[in-house]
Design a protein around this motif. Structure first.
Motif, PDB file in Angstrom:
ATOM      1  N   GLN C 229       0.559  -1.710   0.042  1.00 34.72           N
ATOM      2  CA  GLN C 229       0.081   0.224  -0.356  1.00 34.72           C
ATOM      3  C   GLN C 229       0.557   1.398   0.370  1.00 34.72           C
ATOM      4  O   GLN C 229       0.740   2.450  -0.385  1.00 34.72           O
ATOM      5  N   SER C 230       2.170   1.207   0.657  1.00 37.22           N
ATOM      6  CA  SER C 230       2.799   2.643   0.774  1.00 37.22           C
ATOM      7  C   SER C 230       4.001   2.045   1.663  1.00 37.22           C
ATOM      8  O   SER C 230       4.452   0.879   2.072  1.00 37.22           O
ATOM      9  N   TYR C 231       5.135   2.627   0.705  1.00 35.80           N
ATOM     10  CA  TYR C 231       6.649   2.812   1.474  1.00 35.80           C
ATOM     11  C   TYR C 231       6.625   4.126   1.894  1.00 35.80           C
ATOM     12  O   TYR C 231       7.055   5.329   1.202  1.00 35.80           O
ATOM     13  N   VAL C 232       7.108   4.574   2.903  1.00 31.88           N
ATOM     14  CA  VAL C 232       7.819   6.011   4.198  1.00 31.88           C
ATOM     15  C   VAL C 232       9.348   5.702   4.310  1.00 31.88           C
ATOM     16  O   VAL C 232       9.117   4.713   5.657  1.00 31.88           O
ATOM     17  N   PRO C 233      10.206   6.236   3.348  1.00 32.41           N
ATOM     18  CA  PRO C 233      11.404   6.076   3.918  1.00 32.41           C
ATOM     19  C   PRO C 233      11.289   6.287   5.260  1.00 32.41           C
ATOM     20  O   PRO C 233      11.600   7.670   5.555  1.00 32.41           O
ATOM     21  N   GLY C 234      12.068   5.202   5.699  1.00 35.87           N
ATOM     22  CA  GLY C 234      13.167   5.184   7.084  1.00 35.87           C
ATOM     23  C   GLY C 234      12.118   5.170   8.154  1.00 35.87           C
ATOM     24  O   GLY C 234      11.658   5.109   9.170  1.00 35.87           O
ATOM     25  N   GLN C 235      10.437   5.151   8.137  1.00 43.52           N
ATOM     26  CA  GLN C 235       9.438   4.919   8.678  1.00 43.52           C
ATOM     27  C   GLN C 235       9.025   3.490   8.877  1.00 43.52           C
ATOM     28  O   GLN C 235       8.295   3.351   9.421  1.00 43.52           O
ATOM     29  N   ARG C 236       7.972   2.845   7.758  1.00 43.11           N
ATOM     30  CA  ARG C 236       6.684   1.922   7.460  1.00 43.11           C
ATOM     31  C   ARG C 236       6.651   1.404   6.101  1.00 43.11           C
ATOM     32  O   ARG C 236       6.646   1.664   5.621  1.00 43.11           O
ATOM     33  N   VAL C 237       6.277  -0.106   6.205  1.00 40.53           N
ATOM     34  CA  VAL C 237       6.417  -0.560   4.913  1.00 40.53           C
ATOM     35  C   VAL C 237       4.776  -1.259   5.003  1.00 40.53           C
ATOM     36  O   VAL C 237       4.583  -1.355   6.388  1.00 40.53           O
ATOM     37  N   THR C 238       3.965  -0.585   4.777  1.00 42.97           N
ATOM     38  CA  THR C 238       2.676  -1.134   4.795  1.00 42.97           C
ATOM     39  C   THR C 238       1.582  -1.709   3.357  1.00 42.97           C
ATOM     40  O   THR C 238       1.985  -1.315   2.958  1.00 42.97           O
ATOM     41  N   LEU C 239       1.458  -2.899   4.220  1.00 39.81           N
ATOM     42  CA  LEU C 239       0.662  -3.971   3.161  1.00 39.81           C
ATOM     43  C   LEU C 239      -0.314  -3.927   3.411  1.00 39.81           C
ATOM     44  O   LEU C 239      -1.135  -4.350   3.905  1.00 39.81           O
ATOM     45  N   LEU C 240      -1.714  -4.483   2.639  1.00 40.63           N
ATOM     46  CA  LEU C 240      -3.040  -4.893   2.730  1.00 40.63           C
ATOM     47  C   LEU C 240      -3.168  -6.021   2.181  1.00 40.63           C
ATOM     48  O   LEU C 240      -2.664  -6.570   1.658  1.00 40.63           O
ATOM     49  N   ARG C 241      -4.481  -6.390   2.740  1.00 42.99           N
ATOM     50  CA  ARG C 241      -4.810  -8.116   2.243  1.00 42.99           C
ATOM     51  C   ARG C 241      -5.019  -8.520   0.765  1.00 42.99           C
ATOM     52  O   ARG C 241      -5.698  -7.056   0.111  1.00 42.99           O
ATOM     53  N   ASN C 242      -4.592  -9.013   0.083  1.00 45.78           N
ATOM     54  CA  ASN C 242      -5.403  -9.629  -1.107  1.00 45.78           C
ATOM     55  C   ASN C 242      -6.690  -9.950  -1.511  1.00 45.78           C
ATOM     56  O   ASN C 242      -6.594 -11.563  -0.606  1.00 45.78           O
ATOM     57  N   PRO C 243      -7.251  -9.364  -1.979  1.00 46.84           N
ATOM     58  CA  PRO C 243      -8.817 -10.037  -1.303  1.00 46.84           C
ATOM     59  C   PRO C 243      -8.579 -10.913  -3.043  1.00 46.84           C
ATOM     60  O   PRO C 243      -9.481 -11.489  -2.959  1.00 46.84           O
ATOM     61  N   ASN C 244      -7.735 -11.545  -3.011  1.00 45.93           N
ATOM     62  CA  ASN C 244      -8.096 -12.604  -4.629  1.00 45.93           C
ATOM     63  C   ASN C 244      -6.753 -13.508  -4.342  1.00 45.93           C
ATOM     64  O   ASN C 244      -6.580 -14.707  -5.264  1.00 45.93           O
ATOM     65  N   TYR C 245      -6.489 -14.097  -3.484  1.00 50.57           N
ATOM     66  CA  TYR C 245      -5.309 -14.803  -3.053  1.00 50.57           C
ATOM     67  C   TYR C 245      -6.037 -15.828  -3.023  1.00 50.57           C
ATOM     68  O   TYR C 245      -7.200 -16.453  -2.663  1.00 50.57           O
ATOM     69  N   TRP C 246      -5.305 -17.234  -3.587  1.00 56.82           N
ATOM     70  CA  TRP C 246      -5.476 -18.353  -3.806  1.00 56.82           C
ATOM     71  C   TRP C 246      -5.381 -19.757  -2.823  1.00 56.82           C
ATOM     72  O   TRP C 246      -5.270 -21.043  -2.728  1.00 56.82           O
ATOM     73  N   LYS C 247      -5.685 -19.162  -1.921  1.00 52.97           N
ATOM     74  CA  LYS C 247      -5.217 -20.231  -0.347  1.00 52.97           C
ATOM     75  C   LYS C 247      -6.589 -20.354   1.081  1.00 52.97           C
ATOM     76  O   LYS C 247      -6.915 -19.201   0.364  1.00 52.97           O
ATOM     77  N   VAL C 248      -7.286 -21.034   0.667  1.00 50.22           N
ATOM     78  CA  VAL C 248      -7.825 -21.183   1.925  1.00 50.22           C
ATOM     79  C   VAL C 248      -8.421 -21.929   3.284  1.00 50.22           C
ATOM     80  O   VAL C 248      -6.551 -22.670   3.593  1.00 50.22           O
TER      81      VAL C 248
END
Lengths: 313, 403, 584
Positions: C229-248
């Motif tokens: 979702q976003s990368y702020v240098p020196g601070q954090r990396v934010t990732l969001l759920r993939n709604p179409n993922y292939w595992k259950v």
């Protein structure tokens, strides 16, 4: 003005030479990776141009800089300018705020100290500010982080909170301000100590001048004498310090940034120097050199403006 | 805002117009006016005072400066007789009693009896995870003075085996606790003082002559020589001192001994300060050049070098003293900054800088805070130097030294 | 009359229902777009959806390009976004299907055919096709691309070959059978051709710059659990759920449970620890010394600190046996196996474990860690700490301790050498100190000199002018991935790299064992070969291993599906979930 160019050239040559002096190169880390073969490392070396003779490397870099191309970082594979730009604002913000805070506190304290020379309050303030500058920054930074943790008032390092992007503009400003408190305290104390000492000394000297005695003899209130006349003259030499501080802005806070986790240029350069990420270091030094010269220039202008006795030709 | 290396807010500015700066850099004591020579028309009965006596009088008024001086004397004596003060040799480690808290000195034993001589109990490890120790109260080990211990040479001359204090085995007298290897922190601090305190003196000893000669020559000859020399100095000043320090330290070969490494670090720390100092001296010399005594010496036909060395430079002496007292603390802090980055004096040698950087982490802060005591020593020394420098600057107005 | 109809009717209905239920339980779960989703079975619980999982990382990621990424700060991010044909089970280390749903091996072990999973899409909606797989392979082998994967996919200087069988199948061919092929092919991450194809066409150098940290997040397209979702240098990396993922999960719910995954960038371990204690992060890999006090603070801090297994990395002391780097008499001592064995007895592993790791380490006698449950050989010759025995063995080998307390060899030379390590690594410096003291007791004049990392590497891989070094290496599960270290021709064969011919009998044997292990498909037989190589190393002692330190992960109690896997990993991102969603 023209002095700029040889000076910048000198800085770049010096930094290039020094980096080459220290043994190893950027690929040291990769060489110790058991998976990576010698051939891959050699190929990387050619790609980075590290197998060229030194003067070729330097000249190539120089011709690029003149065209505005600062090159790519070995470690990040992104343009050096992008890296610098992503951090420059943070470092500038920190140092400028610290500078402002230091001046806002340092000048009045200096005045107080001069007008109450050798009193217990003078001594106490001196003691306090000296302790501030006598503590290695990595130590004071660590202590303050710990205090922040224990009291829970202040954030533990960093520059913004997790949900920063969701805040309204004033929320964002407040968030950054909260994160600035600790690093500004550490940096500010350093500057305050120097400023108060300088202000105190200057003011003391000015107060002995004849025209001050004249003003007193004229019957003016002491407060007016001090604040209106003496201080104005005492401040002048400090303006040169201000200019120099502006110039040193980019390198001064490196250790603090590392300890506190402030995402600034200092952190970036420190890592680059250790890793020998050549173009990042050289590019940052050039930018640092330019700011230094700009700072001195501003100081010259301010000085000429405020003190009619000094005029440069 | 620079930290820890080079500038200590020392009031030595590196910007333009610092000629003016130098001339106004110190305060005037109220009761002694700008004296160039004893004034006639004094009150009857008072003795003429030499500038030195006047300076001393001024210094005495500054109480904290005196206190600083006393503290420094104590520390330097400690450095001189380190072997005598330390109860254990530098390399001694008790492999079981590491992270041991400071020794508890008792005067009253388990039966309630009072003793004149303080004593300690031997300790036993109780919890290896939390590192708690328990005292064995069945037997007290009195602290003995002037004990026989490891042989050494007092003041590097007199071979002897006498140490100030100690206790018999198996008890330990870790006055300030022990570190992660079971080494006595007090011993390491006392030996470490040698490096930390001397580093400043040596850096000054290197910086000042080089700066004086360089600045003296530039200021005296003026013109193109001055221009060229100052351009070079400016490049060095403009170079961010911190990164210079970093890269130079990384160049140091690793396999040199403790002492050699120490000297090389001195050289590196000096390399950042000399240029600014040279520029200051040059400004001074530029002004002094116009004074009569210089013109007179020239007229007498004295050689340039002789004039520089014998007439001009000695008049910068008060400035030099002030700069010296302010450079020393920044050298001490510079050494600890280098240690923090792993580039300073190395194990097994100890300096306050590397003791502090090894100890400065949160685990120690909460579990073994005695490992941070070296920091107090650093702070005390630097504060003392700063106050002393202040006092000296107040006392030694440069305009008193033109004779 | 009615009862006679109702009862049988009820029975029939009940039976039908039971049959239907039974049938539905034995049928595998499906997703509307994916006919054959992977079912993650090892998670103990069915989780709740929602929540944020926050961890800390000591440095910034250097790139978001999985082919180029090499360091953990980068792979920590790319691992959540990109995937390979196969994956490694975090609990057992076994290889499982990934983007490939199945594979077959030819009887001679030289051809491996993988079938791609259907229905998987890139996060921008484009379907994953065989072209992407072919493209990823092409990228790895393109000249100028900076990747370590190329070495993993090169067997004995020959790259693996591949061939598209049809739209869903790809076949890989090697000249000789490769037993560890599955693990090697798992190192290849599949990247989107439609996004990166143009860059690769311009050459390796251009490709290296793609998906760098300056890339706008929505350009970074993967098949994995999360989307950047976003990368702020020196601070954090934010990732969001993939709604179409292939595992259950076992019930057929589409994974992952977590909505957001955040990596906070902190400057050092102190800050990481503070943030964890301040409840800003959910995971902290504590240092050994912190274990006891963290245990005490579990209640107040709402976390649990686990007694984790050992990592796969190794720390050791190695002597230089390379004639280009060291001259006699030192060369003679270092090449003398009796000398090395004697010194190995003088290493106080117990004190090392206690002082450096607060007791949380087990002594190491060989190159594989106790944590490598698949291949660790528990029956290696041991060298318990005994300076007396060390002195005796030295005497038997001709090294006598003189009256002045110094050890001399048979020619009368005083035994002395320098031990280096990289400065700043407090653990290694501590170990060096302990070792130095013990060797000095034997009468050896030892200098312990930590130095800058770059200098050290330059000596180890360039000039070879060093005497003894304390250093460590990371390890993988399969020892053959470390062949650069163990083959006598390897560039990291520390004590004598890049030999043209093996210098000793036992190095010949290790070369042979590695060759056979590489080709051995049967895991049990491979394990036996690995056992043998560990025994050779433990007997010949070219490297003296110290200890295998344990891990002690501290995990927030609000996290569910925590089960410790290899190297102390607390759980997998697929099935971690937050029991309380107090954090959005």
């Amino acid at each position: 003005m023209l002095q700029l160019i040889p000076m910048l050239l000198g800085i770049t040559v010096m930094s290039f030479v020094i980096i080459q002096l220290s043994p190893g190169d950027f690929l040291a880390e990769i060489r110790l990776n058991p998976i990576v073969s010698q051939e891959t490392v050699d190929r990387m070396r050619t790609n980075f141009g590290l197998d060229q003779p030194l003067h070729v490397q330097y000249l190539r870099w120089l011709t690029n800089i003149v065209r505005g191309d600062f090159g790519y970082s070995f470690a990040y594979q992104v343009p050096v300018l992008w890296l610098v730009r992503s951090r420059l604002f943070n470092t500038l913000l920190l140092n400028i705020i610290a500078l402002i805070v230091a001046w806002a506190i340092g000048i009045p304290i200096g005045i107080h100290a001069a007008t109450h020379q050798y009193s217990w309050s003078d001594n106490l303030l001196s003691l306090f500010s000296y302790v501030g500058i006598s503590t290695p920054t990595f130590f004071s930074g660590l202590l303050l982080l710990f205090v922040a943790f224990k009291t829970g008032w202040l954030p533990i390092g960093g520059m913004t909170s997790l949900d920063y992007d969701l805040f309204p503009w004033y929320g964002k400003a407040f968030d950054v301000a909260r994160h600035l408190v600790i690093p500004v305290m550490v940096l500010g104390v350093l500057a305050v100590a120097g400023l108060t000492r300088q202000m105190r000394a200057n003011l003391l000297e000015v107060l002995r001048q004849d025209y001050v005695k004249t003003a007193r003899a004229k019957g003016l209130a002491e407060r007016v004498v001090v604040n209106k006349h003496a201080v104005r003259n005492a401040i002048n030499p400090l303006i040169t310090i201000f200019g120099f501080e502006l110039g040193g802005l980019l390198s001064g806070s490196a250790i603090l940034e590392v300890v506190i986790g402030w995402p600034g240029l200092g952190q970036l350069i420190l890592d680059a120097v250790v890793r020998k990420d050549l173009y990042v270091v050289m590019g940052s030094l050039v930018i640092g050199g330019v700011t230094l010269v700009l700072g001195n220039l501003i100081a010259d202008i301010l000085l000429a403006y405020s003190d009619p006795r000094i005029r440069y030709d | 805002m620079t930290e820890a290396v080079g500038d200590q807010g020392s009031g030595i500015s590196h910007g333009p117009g610092e000629e003016r700066q130098a001339a106004t850099s110190s305060a005037q004591p109220p009761e002694t006016g700008p004296l160039t020579r004893p004034q006639p028309g004094r009150l009857p009965g008072t003795q003429p005072r030499t500038p030195l006596q006047l300076a001393w009088r001024q210094l005495r008024r500054h109480r904290l400066a005196l206190l600083g001086g006393v503290v420094l004397v104590i520390f330097y004596v400690m450095a001189l007789v380190a072997d005598f003060l330390a109860p254990y040799p530098l390399d001694f480690s008790d492999r079981e009693r590491f992270y041991h808290p400071p020794a508890a000195l008792h005067l009253r034993d388990a039966t309630g009896e009072w003793h004149l001589r303080p004593f300690v109990y031997a300790t036993r490890l109780v919890d290896p995870g939390l590192r708690t120790f328990e005292a064995d109260r069945s037997r007290g080990y009195p602290v003995r003075f002037f004990v026989r211990g490891e042989p050494y040479r007092l003041l590097w001359l007199v071979p002897t085996r006498v140490h100030l204090f100690g206790v018999d085995d198996p008890a330990r007298i870790f006055l300030m606790g022990s570190d992660g290897f079971g080494r006595d922190v007090f011993t390491r601090i006392v030996y470490g003082s040698r490096i930390s305190l001397i580093v400043g003196l040596l850096v000054v000893a290197v910086t000042i002559p080089i700066g004086m000669v360089y600045g003296g020559i530039a200021g005296y000859f003026g013109g193109r020589v001055d221009n060229l020399m100052m351009r070079v100095a400016e490049v060095i000043i403009a170079f961010p001192s911190f990164y210079l320090l970093l890269t130079l330290s990384a160049v140091l070969p690793a396999t040199v001994g403790c002492a050699t490494r120490f000297y090389l670090i001195i050289v590196i720390l000096s390399s950042i300060g000399w240029a600014g100092f040279a520029r200051l001296i040059r400004g001074y010399v530029l002004a002094l050049k116009q004074f009569e005594f210089v013109l007179a010496a020239k007229a007498m036909g004295q050689g340039d070098l002789r004039i520089i060395l014998r007439h001009v430079l000695p008049n910068t002496s008060s400035l030099v003293i002030i700069v010296a007292t302010l450079t020393i603390p920044s050298a001490i802090l510079g050494e600890s900054a280098l240690s923090f980055l792993g580039l300073g004096v190395r194990e097994p040698c100890s300096s306050w800088g590397n003791l502090l950087s090894a100890g400065a982490n949160l685990i120690n802060l909460s579990r073994s805070p005695w490992l941070l005591i070296p920091g107090l020593f650093i702070v005390a020394t630097v504060v003392a130097f700063n106050f002393l420098g202040d006092g000296l600057r107040d006392a030694l107005d440069p305009r008193m030294r033109t004779g | 009359m009615r009862e006679r109809i109702i009862m049988p009717l009820l029975v029939i209905v009940a039976a039908t229902l039971a049959a239907a239920m039974a049938a539905s339980q034995s049928a595998p779960p499906t997703l509307p777009d994916i006919p054959n989703p992977k079912v993650v079975v090892e998670a103990p619980e069915i989780g709740k959806f929602g929540g944020t999982y926050i961890v800390s990382s000591i440095s910034d990621p250097r790139t978001f390009n999985p082919i180029v990424a090499q360091e953990t700060s980068s792979t920590g991010v790319t691992g959540a976004i990109f995937e390979g044909l196969v994956e490694q089970n975090y609990l057992t280390g076994e290889i499982e299907p990934g983007l490939a749903e199945s594979w077959t091996t030819s009887p001679d072990g030289r051809t491996w055919t993988f079938t791609l999973r259907q229905g998987v899409r890139w996060t921008d909606g484009t379907p994953l096709t065989m072209d992407d797989v072919l493209f990823s392979l092409e990228a790895v082998f393109t000249d100028g691309v900076q990747t370590s994967t190329v070495d993993l996919l090169t067997i004995e200087d020959k790259p693996i070959r591949w061939r598209k069988v049809d739209d869903r199948r790809i076949a890989f061919m090697t000249d000789k059978p490769v037993g560890t092929f599955l693990r090697l092919i798992g190192s290849l991450d599949i990247i989107p051709k439609h996004k990166l194809g143009d860059a690769l066409a311009k050459g390796g150098a251009e490709f290296n710059k793609t998906y760098g940290i300056d890339t706008p997040p929505r350009e970074i397209v993967g098949t994995g659990l999360f989307i950047l979702q976003s990368y702020v240098p020196g601070q954090r990396v934010t990732l969001l759920r993939n709604p179409n993922y292939w595992k259950v999960d076992r019930q057929g719910n589409r994974l992952p449970y977590l909505t957001r995954y955040v990596i906070l960038i902190v400057p050092n371990l102190e800050a990481a620890r503070l943030k964890f204690l301040a409840k800003e992060t959910d995971l902290y890999s504590a240092r050994a010394r912190e274990f006891a006090e963290f245990k005490q603070g579990e209640q107040a801090g709402n976390y649990t600190i686990h007694d984790g297994p050992e990592t796969f990395s190794s720390e050791f002391l190695v002597f230089n046996q390379n004639p280009t780097g060291v001259a006699p008499p030192k060369l003679t001592w270092f090449q003398d196996v009796r000398f090395r064995r004697a010194l190995n007895y003088a290493i106080d592993r117990k004190t090392i474990a206690e002082q450096v790791y607060a007791g949380r380490a087990s002594p190491a006698w060989g190159p594989e860690s106790t944590g490598n449950t698949l291949y660790y050989n528990p029956k290696l010759p041991q060298y318990p700490y005994d300076t007396g025995r060390a002195q005796q063995l030295l005497a038997e080998a001709g090294y006598q301790k003189g009256s002045e307390g110094l050890l001399r060899d048979a020619q009368g030379n005083i035994v002395e050498f320098i031990i280096s390590t990289n400065a700043g690594n407090t653990d290694r410096e501590a170990i060096g100190n302990i070792v130095r003291q013990d060797f000095t007791k034997l009468g050896i004049r030892v200098t312990f000199a930590p130095e800058a990392f770059n200098t050290l590497v330059g000596k180890l891989t360039g000039t070879f002018k060093w005497e003894a070094v304390i250093i460590g290496l990371t390890g993988g599960i399969e020892p053959v991935t470390g062949r650069n270290v163990w083959l006598s021709s390897g560039s990291l064969h520390m004590w004598w790299p890049k030999q043209e011919k093996p210098a000793t009998e036992w190095e010949v044997e290790i070369d042979r064992l590695f060759e056979r292990a590489t080709a051995e498909i049967n895991q049990n037989r491979r394990r036996q070969l690995y056992f043998q190589y560990q025994e050779v190393v433990a007997t010949q002692v070219p490297m003296m291993f110290f200890t295998n330190p344990k891990t002690q992960p501290a995990v927030r109690n609000t996290l569910g599906n925590i089960k410790l896997g290899l190297q102390g990993v607390p759980g997998e991102l697929e099935t971690l979930y937050q029991k309380t969603t107090s954090r959005p």
